[in-house]
Design an enzyme around this catalytic site. Structure first.
Site, PDB file in Angstrom:
ATOM      1  N   ASN A 178       0.802  -1.233   0.000  1.00  0.00           N
ATOM      2  CA  ASN A 178       0.000   0.000   0.000  1.00  0.00           C
ATOM      3  C   ASN A 178       0.834   1.284   0.000  1.00  0.00           C
ATOM      4  O   ASN A 178       0.404   2.303  -0.523  1.00  0.00           O
ATOM      5  CB  ASN A 178      -1.010   0.003   1.160  1.00  0.00           C
ATOM      6  CG  ASN A 178      -0.366  -0.067   2.513  1.00  0.00           C
ATOM      7  OD1 ASN A 178       0.760  -0.536   2.657  1.00  0.00           O
ATOM      8  ND2 ASN A 178      -1.068   0.398   3.525  1.00  0.00           N
TER       9      ASN A 178
ATOM     10  N   LYS B 213      12.868  -6.272   0.504  1.00  0.00           N
ATOM     11  CA  LYS B 213      12.003  -7.018  -0.412  1.00  0.00           C
ATOM     12  C   LYS B 213      10.642  -6.341  -0.474  1.00  0.00           C
ATOM     13  O   LYS B 213       9.877  -6.369   0.489  1.00  0.00           O
ATOM     14  CB  LYS B 213      11.823  -8.469   0.051  1.00  0.00           C
ATOM     15  CG  LYS B 213      11.141  -9.306  -1.035  1.00  0.00           C
ATOM     16  CD  LYS B 213      10.622 -10.615  -0.535  1.00  0.00           C
ATOM     17  CE  LYS B 213       9.257 -10.512   0.071  1.00  0.00           C
ATOM     18  NZ  LYS B 213       8.216  -9.949  -0.815  1.00  0.00           N
TER      19      LYS B 213
ATOM     20  N   VAL C 209      -1.217  -9.553   9.828  1.00  0.00           N
ATOM     21  CA  VAL C 209      -0.961 -10.280  11.081  1.00  0.00           C
ATOM     22  C   VAL C 209      -0.540 -11.735  10.817  1.00  0.00           C
ATOM     23  O   VAL C 209       0.458 -12.197  11.386  1.00  0.00           O
ATOM     24  CB  VAL C 209      -2.196 -10.206  12.022  1.00  0.00           C
ATOM     25  CG1 VAL C 209      -2.014 -11.095  13.241  1.00  0.00           C
ATOM     26  CG2 VAL C 209      -2.437  -8.765  12.443  1.00  0.00           C
ATOM     27  N   PRO C 210      -1.238 -12.484   9.937  1.00  0.00           N
ATOM     28  CA  PRO C 210      -0.810 -13.886   9.731  1.00  0.00           C
ATOM     29  C   PRO C 210       0.633 -13.991   9.233  1.00  0.00           C
ATOM     30  O   PRO C 210       1.396 -14.847   9.706  1.00  0.00           O
ATOM     31  CB  PRO C 210      -1.796 -14.411   8.675  1.00  0.00           C
ATOM     32  CG  PRO C 210      -2.987 -13.525   8.785  1.00  0.00           C
ATOM     33  CD  PRO C 210      -2.497 -12.183   9.216  1.00  0.00           C
TER      34      PRO C 210
ATOM     35  N   GLU D 266       5.141  -4.294  11.876  1.00  0.00           N
ATOM     36  CA  GLU D 266       4.169  -3.221  11.621  1.00  0.00           C
ATOM     37  C   GLU D 266       2.990  -3.872  10.919  1.00  0.00           C
ATOM     38  O   GLU D 266       3.020  -4.101   9.700  1.00  0.00           O
ATOM     39  CB  GLU D 266       4.796  -2.140  10.725  1.00  0.00           C
ATOM     40  CG  GLU D 266       5.987  -1.426  11.335  1.00  0.00           C
ATOM     41  CD  GLU D 266       5.588  -0.433  12.410  1.00  0.00           C
ATOM     42  OE1 GLU D 266       4.395  -0.104  12.538  1.00  0.00           O
ATOM     43  OE2 GLU D 266       6.484   0.021  13.145  1.00  0.00           O
TER      44      GLU D 266
ATOM     45  N   CYS E  32      -3.103   1.169   6.859  1.00  0.00           N
ATOM     46  CA  CYS E  32      -3.129   0.254   8.001  1.00  0.00           C
ATOM     47  C   CYS E  32      -3.841   0.845   9.214  1.00  0.00           C
ATOM     48  O   CYS E  32      -4.511   0.148   9.947  1.00  0.00           O
ATOM     49  CB  CYS E  32      -1.699  -0.110   8.373  1.00  0.00           C
ATOM     50  SG  CYS E  32      -0.676   1.324   8.688  1.00  0.00           S
TER      51      CYS E  32
ATOM     52  N   GLU F 170       8.334   2.712  13.857  1.00  0.00           N
ATOM     53  CA  GLU F 170       8.989   3.415  12.753  1.00  0.00           C
ATOM     54  C   GLU F 170       8.788   4.904  12.983  1.00  0.00           C
ATOM     55  O   GLU F 170       7.842   5.318  13.651  1.00  0.00           O
ATOM     56  CB  GLU F 170       8.391   2.969  11.411  1.00  0.00           C
ATOM     57  CG  GLU F 170       8.911   1.597  11.083  1.00  0.00           C
ATOM     58  CD  GLU F 170       8.466   0.995   9.777  1.00  0.00           C
ATOM     59  OE1 GLU F 170       7.400   1.345   9.260  1.00  0.00           O
ATOM     60  OE2 GLU F 170       9.210   0.137   9.283  1.00  0.00           O
TER      61      GLU F 170
HETATM   62  N1  LIG Z   1       1.446  -1.166  10.613  1.00  0.00           N
HETATM   63  C1  LIG Z   1       1.920  -0.669   9.494  1.00  0.00           C
HETATM   64  O1  LIG Z   1       2.775   0.222   9.487  1.00  0.00           O
HETATM   65  C2  LIG Z   1       1.410  -1.172   8.169  1.00  0.00           C
HETATM   66  C3  LIG Z   1       1.695  -0.441   7.014  1.00  0.00           C
HETATM   67  C4  LIG Z   1       1.224  -0.914   5.793  1.00  0.00           C
HETATM   68  C5  LIG Z   1       0.456  -2.076   5.725  1.00  0.00           C
HETATM   69  N2  LIG Z   1       0.202  -2.764   6.852  1.00  0.00           N
HETATM   70  C6  LIG Z   1      -0.638  -3.970   6.812  1.00  0.00           C
HETATM   71  O2  LIG Z   1      -0.250  -4.791   5.699  1.00  0.00           O
HETATM   72  C7  LIG Z   1      -1.355  -5.586   5.261  1.00  0.00           C
HETATM   73  C8  LIG Z   1      -1.480  -5.487   3.753  1.00  0.00           C
HETATM   74  O3  LIG Z   1      -0.262  -5.799   3.135  1.00  0.00           O
HETATM   75  P1  LIG Z   1      -0.017  -7.173   2.341  1.00  0.00           P
HETATM   76  O4  LIG Z   1      -1.323  -7.699   1.836  1.00  0.00           O
HETATM   77  O5  LIG Z   1       1.067  -6.890   1.359  1.00  0.00           O
HETATM   78  O6  LIG Z   1       0.529  -8.109   3.514  1.00  0.00           O
HETATM   79  P2  LIG Z   1       1.181  -9.567   3.423  1.00  0.00           P
HETATM   80  O7  LIG Z   1       1.378 -10.003   4.822  1.00  0.00           O
HETATM   81  O8  LIG Z   1       0.371 -10.430   2.535  1.00  0.00           O
HETATM   82  O9  LIG Z   1       2.574  -9.359   2.678  1.00  0.00           O
HETATM   83  C9  LIG Z   1       3.549  -8.450   3.150  1.00  0.00           C
HETATM   84  C10 LIG Z   1       4.921  -8.854   2.648  1.00  0.00           C
HETATM   85  O10 LIG Z   1       5.290 -10.113   3.216  1.00  0.00           O
HETATM   86  C11 LIG Z   1       5.793 -10.982   2.195  1.00  0.00           C
HETATM   87  N3  LIG Z   1       5.524 -12.351   2.656  1.00  0.00           N
HETATM   88  C12 LIG Z   1       4.393 -13.080   2.525  1.00  0.00           C
HETATM   89  N4  LIG Z   1       4.542 -14.291   3.123  1.00  0.00           N
HETATM   90  C13 LIG Z   1       5.796 -14.319   3.644  1.00  0.00           C
HETATM   91  C14 LIG Z   1       6.538 -15.292   4.375  1.00  0.00           C
HETATM   92  N5  LIG Z   1       6.018 -16.476   4.714  1.00  0.00           N
HETATM   93  N6  LIG Z   1       7.806 -14.995   4.743  1.00  0.00           N
HETATM   94  C15 LIG Z   1       8.354 -13.784   4.447  1.00  0.00           C
HETATM   95  N7  LIG Z   1       7.699 -12.826   3.737  1.00  0.00           N
HETATM   96  C16 LIG Z   1       6.429 -13.096   3.350  1.00  0.00           C
HETATM   97  C17 LIG Z   1       5.010 -10.547   0.970  1.00  0.00           C
HETATM   98  O11 LIG Z   1       5.643 -10.985  -0.214  1.00  0.00           O
HETATM   99  C18 LIG Z   1       5.033  -9.041   1.135  1.00  0.00           C
HETATM  100  O12 LIG Z   1       6.261  -8.498   0.705  1.00  0.00           O
HETATM  101  C19 LIG Z   1      -2.563  -5.010   5.990  1.00  0.00           C
HETATM  102  O13 LIG Z   1      -2.893  -5.852   7.060  1.00  0.00           O
HETATM  103  C20 LIG Z   1      -2.066  -3.649   6.495  1.00  0.00           C
HETATM  104  O14 LIG Z   1      -2.761  -3.167   7.624  1.00  0.00           O
HETATM  105  C21 LIG Z   1       0.657  -2.351   8.069  1.00  0.00           C
HETATM  106  O1  LIG Z   2      -0.354   1.926   5.934  1.00  0.00           O
HETATM  107  C1  LIG Z   2       0.227   2.341   6.909  1.00  0.00           C
HETATM  108  C2  LIG Z   2       1.446   3.180   6.954  1.00  0.00           C
HETATM  109  C3  LIG Z   2       1.109   4.614   6.880  1.00  0.00           C
HETATM  110  C4  LIG Z   2       0.226   5.300   7.631  1.00  0.00           C
HETATM  111  N1  LIG Z   2       0.253   6.547   7.169  1.00  0.00           N
HETATM  112  C5  LIG Z   2       1.110   6.622   6.195  1.00  0.00           C
HETATM  113  N2  LIG Z   2       1.635   5.438   6.025  1.00  0.00           N
END
Ligand SMILES: NC(=O)c1ccc[n+]([C@@H]2O[C@H](COP(=O)([O-])OP(=O)(O)OC[C@H]3O[C@@H](n4cnc5c(N)ncnc54)[C@H](O)[C@@H]3O)[C@@H](O)[C@H]2O)c1
Ligand SMILES: O=CCc1c[nH]cn1
Length: 455
Positions: free
Chosen positions: A147, A170, A224-225, A244, A278, A429
């Site tokens: 995102n 990555k 989370v997973p 995060e 997020c 962060e």
């Molecule tokens: N807290 C924060 O700062 C923050 C910021 C942005 C997004 N998010 C969260 O991210 C989620 C959406 O992102 P997404 O769909 O890309 O998440 P995701 O968990 O599907 O993937 C995130 C990253 O992890 C990698 N990945 C997947 N499986 C893995 C494994 N087994 N080992 C190592 N790497 C692996 C993916 O290739 C990708 O680069 C939402 O839940 C959102 O809230 C959190």
């Molecule tokens: O998606 C979450 C990270 C973030 C929040 N605001 C800007 N970037």
């Protein structure tokens, strides 16, 4: 943009296939890349280790200069970076430009801190003394979500590099492009080759990175997973990890609020970046006395905002949307959705949707809304709108969330730490505190006299 094929570290020897990246607006393929395998990942770690040797010997002021130069280049290339981000991620160009601003600001901020990192001197008896050194960890890994692709790469790499580490990043396989621009910029600014490396791939490549014995730390942004898997892998190597993760954040609107501000920010808290932020405040708790007025206003403003963006009369229903422009017919669109009369037990209220869906819930009292707002396994962010200053701080203190907004929502200044409570993760962060997650403390104990033996 044409079609790109990136192979980043030599020729692929055990790469696990290719992935395609899309432009969500049109559905066209914009990049094909090779998912790197274990051997390429190891080669990358070797390169990063070599770069770390050079970089970690530089003083903070030298690292500061190079980070400042990188920040300058990002500013200079802002439109290009924002355009790439919009094409690959689908966010509006307006938001992509704002993201790029947060990126050069982040580099400037950690450049400023780089020169000020210092240990302590501690006097001991008889003229002996000790001192502490704040040393980098080594090769750190950053893994990003889709995102905020460029921003995530900057928010992770800037503090890591400022502290003297190397970073292998990555990006998500959905958004692999803009991190490459950052690698190019860091090199142009004067960082040694291999100090910031981009590795492409999905889960398998991510696992190779997390499990590599020479990786000292993993900073992960995602769901989370996946965060649970990252933590398990890191635990096996006794590696520190920053997580995060997702959220389902409450936004509490009391009847004494400034209604116009509350409505404007509730929209920002839900529909910024197509709802894919997020920390979005997707559980909007509105005090009973004003819920009818709020619901009416949020709809009216929503219509106006969308009508302006799309130049058409707009639905408010979460339907699939097919734009009239033939170029956009294969893209991925939905209309923003506002749900009223929600209950706490509904799936839309409990689970992260990560799309433009706002759930409005009614409440009576402060005690009641606090209990309901905190009744979630997540704890990323929360917000409160009220004119009562005592109540604002009382509520912020009680909310179980890493970031609490008072009379605002969804701003992320680089000076303020950002991160979660509960299942939304740990580590931070942004802010000064983040350097603690990229440094280790060495104690040096110095004897100035003779020593005895008890044996
Ligand atoms: N807290 C924060 O700062 C923050 C910021 C942005 C997004 N998010 C969260 O991210 C989620 C959406 O992102 P997404 O769909 O890309 O998440 P995701 O968990 O599907 O993937 C995130 C990253 O992890 C990698 N990945 C997947 N499986 C893995 C494994 N087994 N080992 C190592 N790497 C692996 C993916 O290739 C990708 O680069 C939402 O839940 C959102 O809230 C959190
Ligand atoms: O998606 C979450 C990270 C973030 C929040 N605001 C800007 N970037």
């Amino acid at each position: 943009l044409g079609t790109w094929n990136y192979v980043l570290v030599g020729a692929p020897v055990d790469a696990s296939g290719t992935e395609k990246a899309f432009e969500p607006a049109t559905g066209r393929v914009i990049a094909t890349f090779t998912c790197l395998g274990e051997k390429e990942v190891s080669l990358d770690v070797e390169n990063a280790k070599a770069a770390f040797k050079i970089w970690s010997k530089k003083c903070g002021r030298e690292r500061c200069q190079i980070l400042l130069e990188a920040a300058r280049i990002i500013k200079e290339r802002k439109d290009e970076i924002a355009t790439v981000e919009t094409i690959n991620n689908g966010k509006s160009i307006f938001e992509a430009r704002l993201d790029v601003d947060t990126c050069w600001q982040c580099l400037e901020y950690y450049a400023g801190l780089a020169a000020s990192m210092a240990g302590e001197h501690i006097q001991l008896p008889e003229g002996s003394f000790g001192y502490t050194r704040r040393e980098p960890l080594g090769v750190c890994v950053g893994i990003g979500a889709w995102n905020y692709p460029f921003q995530t790469a900057c928010w992770k790499s800037a503090p890591a590099l400022a502290c003297g580490n190397a970073m292998i990043f990555k990006p998500s396989p959905f958004t692999p492009v803009s991190a490459l621009l950052l690698a190019e910029i860091y090199t142009q600014a004067g960082m040694p080759p291999g100090l910031f490396n981009v590795v492409q791939g999905g889960a398998a490549t991510g696992q190779f990175l997390c499990q590599h014995q020479d990786v000292a730390k993993v900073s992960f942004t995602g769901s989370v997973p996946t965060g649970m898997k990252i933590m398990e892998m890191s635990a096996k190597g006794i590696k520190p990890v920053t997580l995060e993760l997702g959220g389902k954040s409450p936004l509490i609107i009391f009847s004494d609020c400034n209604m116009e501000n509350a409505v404007k920010r509730a929209l920002m808290a839900n529909f910024l970046m197509q709802g894919q932020v997020c920390c979005n405040g997707t559980r909007v708790f509105v005090q009973k006395e004003i819920i009818d007025k709020f619901t009416k206003e949020v709809r009216v403003l929503g219509f106006v905002k969308l009508a302006k963006e799309q130049g058409a009369s707009v639905l408010c229903g979460g339907d699939l949307y097919v734009p009239e422009d033939p170029k956009l017919k294969e893209g991925y669109y939905m209309t923003p959705c506002i749900l009223t009369n929600c209950r706490d037990d509904m799936t839309c209220v409990r689970e992260e949707i990560f799309g433009p869906v706002m759930s409005i819930l009614s409440f009576d009292t402060e005690a009641e809304v606090l209990e309901r707002a905190n009744d979630t396994t997540f704890g990323l962010a929360a917000g409160v709108f009220t004119r009562d200053i005592q109540r604002a701080h009382r509520v912020a203190a009680e909310l179980q969330a890493g970031t609490c907004y008072i009379n605002n929502y969804n701003v992320s200044p680089v000076e303020l730490p950002f991160g979660g409570y509960k299942k939304s993760g740990f580590g931070r962060e942004n802010g000064r505190v983040t350097i603690e997650y990229y440094l280790q403390l060495k104690t040096v104990c110095v004897e100035m006299g003779n020593v005895e033996s008890v044996f």
